[in-house]
Design a protein around this motif. Structure first.
Motif, PDB file in Angstrom:
ATOM      1  N   MET A 118       4.887  13.961  -2.147  1.00 12.80           N
ATOM      2  CA  MET A 118       4.111  12.999  -2.851  1.00 12.80           C
ATOM      3  C   MET A 118       4.033  11.748  -1.977  1.00 12.80           C
ATOM      4  SD  MET A 118       3.954  10.143  -4.941  1.00 12.80           S
ATOM      5  CE  MET A 118       5.643   9.727  -5.053  1.00 12.80           C
ATOM      6  N   ALA A 119       2.848  11.170  -1.896  1.00 13.60           N
ATOM      7  CA  ALA A 119       2.663   9.994  -1.051  1.00 13.60           C
ATOM      8  C   ALA A 119       1.895   8.920  -1.806  1.00 13.60           C
ATOM      9  CB  ALA A 119       1.919  10.368   0.218  1.00 13.60           C
ATOM     10  N   LEU A 120       2.195   7.687  -1.462  1.00 12.63           N
ATOM     11  CA  LEU A 120       1.482   6.521  -1.989  1.00 12.63           C
ATOM     12  C   LEU A 120       0.921   5.749  -0.806  1.00 12.63           C
ATOM     13  CD1 LEU A 120       4.182   5.164  -4.478  1.00 12.63           C
ATOM     14  CD2 LEU A 120       2.130   6.454  -5.076  1.00 12.63           C
ATOM     15  N   ILE A 121      -0.195   5.093  -1.039  1.00 10.48           N
ATOM     16  CA  ILE A 121      -0.751   4.217  -0.009  1.00 10.48           C
ATOM     17  C   ILE A 121      -1.059   2.864  -0.626  1.00 10.48           C
ATOM     18  CG2 ILE A 121      -1.701   6.092   1.374  1.00 10.48           C
ATOM     19  CD1 ILE A 121      -4.477   5.352   0.212  1.00 10.48           C
ATOM     20  N   ALA A 122      -1.108   1.850   0.224  1.00 10.09           N
ATOM     21  CA  ALA A 122      -1.531   0.519  -0.185  1.00 10.09           C
ATOM     22  C   ALA A 122      -2.710   0.123   0.692  1.00 10.09           C
ATOM     23  CB  ALA A 122      -0.386  -0.485  -0.039  1.00 10.09           C
ATOM     24  N   LEU A 123      -3.757  -0.338   0.037  1.00  9.37           N
ATOM     25  CA  LEU A 123      -4.970  -0.755   0.723  1.00  9.37           C
ATOM     26  C   LEU A 123      -5.189  -2.243   0.525  1.00  9.37           C
ATOM     27  CD1 LEU A 123      -7.288   2.137  -0.513  1.00  9.37           C
ATOM     28  CD2 LEU A 123      -6.045   2.011   1.661  1.00  9.37           C
ATOM     29  N   ASP A 124      -5.711  -2.893   1.534  1.00  5.45           N
ATOM     30  CA  ASP A 124      -6.063  -4.310   1.427  1.00  5.45           C
ATOM     31  C   ASP A 124      -7.487  -4.382   0.876  1.00  5.45           C
ATOM     32  OD1 ASP A 124      -6.789  -6.954   1.707  1.00  5.45           O
ATOM     33  OD2 ASP A 124      -5.930  -7.156   3.713  1.00  5.45           O
ATOM     34  N   LYS A 125      -7.610  -4.715  -0.403  1.00  8.76           N
ATOM     35  CA  LYS A 125      -8.939  -4.727  -1.012  1.00  8.76           C
ATOM     36  C   LYS A 125      -9.798  -5.904  -0.558  1.00  8.76           C
ATOM     37  CE  LYS A 125      -7.694  -6.942  -5.379  1.00  8.76           C
ATOM     38  NZ  LYS A 125      -7.674  -6.790  -6.812  1.00  8.76           N
ATOM     39  N   SER A 126      -9.200  -6.874   0.161  1.00  7.83           N
ATOM     40  CA  SER A 126     -10.014  -7.960   0.695  1.00  7.83           C
ATOM     41  C   SER A 126     -10.783  -7.513   1.942  1.00  7.83           C
ATOM     42  CB  SER A 126      -9.148  -9.181   1.022  1.00  7.83           C
ATOM     43  OG  SER A 126      -8.295  -8.911   2.114  1.00  7.83           O
ATOM     44  N   SER A 127     -10.385  -6.378   2.483  1.00  8.04           N
ATOM     45  CA  SER A 127     -11.076  -5.801   3.639  1.00  8.04           C
ATOM     46  C   SER A 127     -12.282  -5.012   3.128  1.00  8.04           C
ATOM     47  CB  SER A 127     -10.116  -4.876   4.393  1.00  8.04           C
ATOM     48  OG  SER A 127     -10.802  -4.017   5.238  1.00  8.04           O
ATOM     49  N   SER A 128     -13.396  -5.101   3.827  1.00  8.81           N
ATOM     50  CA  SER A 128     -14.599  -4.385   3.381  1.00  8.81           C
ATOM     51  C   SER A 128     -14.424  -2.865   3.413  1.00  8.81           C
ATOM     52  CB  SER A 128     -15.799  -4.790   4.242  1.00  8.81           C
ATOM     53  OG  SER A 128     -15.563  -4.432   5.592  1.00  8.81           O
ATOM     54  N   THR A 129     -13.493  -2.395   4.231  1.00  9.92           N
ATOM     55  CA  THR A 129     -13.268  -0.956   4.330  1.00  9.92           C
ATOM     56  C   THR A 129     -12.028  -0.489   3.572  1.00  9.92           C
ATOM     57  OG1 THR A 129     -12.005  -1.242   6.375  1.00  9.92           O
ATOM     58  CG2 THR A 129     -14.381  -0.825   6.589  1.00  9.92           C
ATOM     59  N   GLY A 130     -11.329  -1.394   2.893  1.00  8.02           N
ATOM     60  CA  GLY A 130     -10.102  -1.007   2.205  1.00  8.02           C
ATOM     61  C   GLY A 130      -9.035  -0.589   3.186  1.00  8.02           C
ATOM     62  N   LYS A 131      -8.723  -1.458   4.128  1.00  2.00           N
ATOM     63  CA  LYS A 131      -7.785  -1.186   5.216  1.00  2.00           C
ATOM     64  C   LYS A 131      -6.439  -0.672   4.689  1.00  2.00           C
ATOM     65  CE  LYS A 131      -5.389  -3.722   8.880  1.00  2.00           C
ATOM     66  NZ  LYS A 131      -5.219  -5.054   9.465  1.00  2.00           N
ATOM     67  N   ARG A 147       9.859   1.084  -5.346  1.00  2.00           N
ATOM     68  CA  ARG A 147      10.055   1.169  -6.808  1.00  2.00           C
ATOM     69  C   ARG A 147       9.117   2.208  -7.423  1.00  2.00           C
ATOM     70  NH1 ARG A 147      11.235  -4.204  -5.849  1.00  2.00           N
ATOM     71  NH2 ARG A 147       9.086  -4.877  -6.100  1.00  2.00           N
ATOM     72  N   GLU A 148       7.900   2.305  -6.920  1.00  2.00           N
ATOM     73  CA  GLU A 148       6.967   3.329  -7.408  1.00  2.00           C
ATOM     74  C   GLU A 148       7.476   4.729  -7.077  1.00  2.00           C
ATOM     75  OE1 GLU A 148       4.216   3.112  -9.307  1.00  2.00           O
ATOM     76  OE2 GLU A 148       4.481   0.947  -9.482  1.00  2.00           O
ATOM     77  N   LEU A 149       8.031   4.909  -5.867  1.00  2.00           N
ATOM     78  CA  LEU A 149       8.607   6.202  -5.511  1.00  2.00           C
ATOM     79  C   LEU A 149       9.760   6.565  -6.451  1.00  2.00           C
ATOM     80  CD1 LEU A 149       8.763   6.186  -1.593  1.00  2.00           C
ATOM     81  CD2 LEU A 149       7.123   7.372  -3.067  1.00  2.00           C
ATOM     82  N   ILE A 150      10.574   5.582  -6.798  1.00  2.00           N
ATOM     83  CA  ILE A 150      11.691   5.815  -7.723  1.00  2.00           C
ATOM     84  C   ILE A 150      11.158   6.282  -9.068  1.00  2.00           C
ATOM     85  CG2 ILE A 150      13.543   4.684  -9.028  1.00  2.00           C
ATOM     86  CD1 ILE A 150      13.956   2.902  -6.477  1.00  2.00           C
ATOM     87  N   VAL A 165      -2.701  -0.458   4.685  1.00  2.00           N
ATOM     88  CA  VAL A 165      -1.682  -1.375   5.193  1.00  2.00           C
ATOM     89  C   VAL A 165      -0.259  -0.877   4.983  1.00  2.00           C
ATOM     90  CG1 VAL A 165      -3.189  -3.379   4.972  1.00  2.00           C
ATOM     91  CG2 VAL A 165      -1.684  -2.770   3.078  1.00  2.00           C
ATOM     92  N   ALA A 166      -0.071   0.143   4.144  1.00  2.00           N
ATOM     93  CA  ALA A 166       1.273   0.668   3.920  1.00  2.00           C
ATOM     94  C   ALA A 166       1.186   2.073   3.334  1.00  2.00           C
ATOM     95  CB  ALA A 166       2.055  -0.244   2.978  1.00  2.00           C
ATOM     96  N   ALA A 167       2.248   2.834   3.549  1.00  2.00           N
ATOM     97  CA  ALA A 167       2.344   4.174   2.973  1.00  2.00           C
ATOM     98  C   ALA A 167       3.807   4.477   2.701  1.00  2.00           C
ATOM     99  CB  ALA A 167       1.757   5.213   3.925  1.00  2.00           C
ATOM    100  N   ALA A 168       4.044   5.254   1.661  1.00  2.00           N
ATOM    101  CA  ALA A 168       5.404   5.664   1.310  1.00  2.00           C
ATOM    102  C   ALA A 168       5.343   7.114   0.855  1.00  2.00           C
ATOM    103  CB  ALA A 168       5.960   4.768   0.203  1.00  2.00           C
ATOM    104  N   ARG A 169       6.423   7.831   1.093  1.00  2.00           N
ATOM    105  CA  ARG A 169       6.407   9.268   0.802  1.00  2.00           C
ATOM    106  C   ARG A 169       7.760   9.750   0.307  1.00  2.00           C
ATOM    107  NH1 ARG A 169       3.623  13.783   4.288  1.00  2.00           N
ATOM    108  NH2 ARG A 169       4.526  15.598   3.293  1.00  2.00           N
ATOM    109  N   LEU A 170       7.723  10.689  -0.631  1.00  2.00           N
ATOM    110  CA  LEU A 170       8.908  11.413  -1.090  1.00  2.00           C
ATOM    111  C   LEU A 170       8.733  12.866  -0.687  1.00  2.00           C
ATOM    112  CD1 LEU A 170       9.745  10.427  -4.794  1.00  2.00           C
ATOM    113  CD2 LEU A 170      11.146  10.038  -2.775  1.00  2.00           C
ATOM    114  N   THR A 171       9.750  13.428  -0.057  1.00  2.00           N
ATOM    115  CA  THR A 171       9.720  14.830   0.337  1.00  2.00           C
ATOM    116  C   THR A 171      10.947  15.513  -0.251  1.00  2.00           C
ATOM    117  OG1 THR A 171       8.669  14.200   2.413  1.00  2.00           O
ATOM    118  CG2 THR A 171       9.610  16.407   2.294  1.00  2.00           C
ATOM    119  N   LYS A 172      10.719  16.452  -1.171  1.00  2.00           N
ATOM    120  CA  LYS A 172      11.834  17.149  -1.809  1.00  2.00           C
ATOM    121  C   LYS A 172      12.505  18.064  -0.798  1.00  2.00           C
ATOM    122  CE  LYS A 172      13.235  19.449  -6.008  1.00  2.00           C
ATOM    123  NZ  LYS A 172      14.176  20.337  -5.405  1.00  2.00           N
ATOM    124  N   GLU A 173      13.836  18.018  -0.796  1.00  2.00           N
ATOM    125  CA  GLU A 173      14.612  18.848   0.118  1.00  2.00           C
ATOM    126  C   GLU A 173      14.780  20.249  -0.448  1.00  2.00           C
ATOM    127  OE1 GLU A 173      18.209  16.958   1.351  1.00  2.00           O
ATOM    128  OE2 GLU A 173      17.185  15.104   1.854  1.00  2.00           O
TER     129      GLU A 173
END
Length: 125
Positions: free
Chosen positions: A1-14, A51-54, A16-24
């Motif tokens: 499962m992965a989450l991303i963060a986009l900068d909505k002030s950017s015209s392309t939705g840049k 915190r969202e990953l948690i 800027v961050a990503a987080a991931r949980l990988t089950k062992e």
């Protein structure tokens, strides 16, 4: 499962961050990983993503979340400690092992008890 963060002030939705949980495999534990672009560090984005990953891990009834980071990655160590992870330095490997028990007494770890909820992505800043 992965989450991303986009900068909505950017015209392309840049991105800027990503987080991931990988089950062992064979364990009810997931490893987390995260990256935040240099220009966006220090603004609380890493903590928000973690915190969202948690929340996702709790909703999936996982027992724990863990990670291994270089001891020089002070930002990642700081973020994990701030949301309740135990961090142990392994001198032999030169890394910090991070662990959050999702089944134990949450108050001792500094994580609030919450009901599983649906979370949505992307996260805009």
């Amino acid at each position: 499962m992965a989450l991303i963060a986009l900068d909505k002030s950017s015209s392309t939705g840049k991105l800027v961050a990503a987080a991931r949980l990988t089950k062992e495999h064979g364990r009810n534990v997931a490893e987390f990983s995260m990256m935040v672009a240099d220009d966006y560090q220090g603004e609380g984005l890493g903590g928000k993503l973690l915190r969202e990953l948690i929340e996702h891990a709790k909703a999936d009834s996982l027992d724990a979340i863990e990670a291994v980071v270089l001891r020089t990655n002070r930002a990642m160590i700081h973020v994990a400690k701030n949301v309740g992870f135990e961090c142990v330095y392994d001198k032999e490997e030169g890394v910090v092992k991070q662990f959050l028990n999702l089944r134990g007494p949450h108050a001792l770890l500094g994580v609030e008890e919450t009901k599983p909820r649906q979370v949505s992505a992307p996260i805009y800043i």
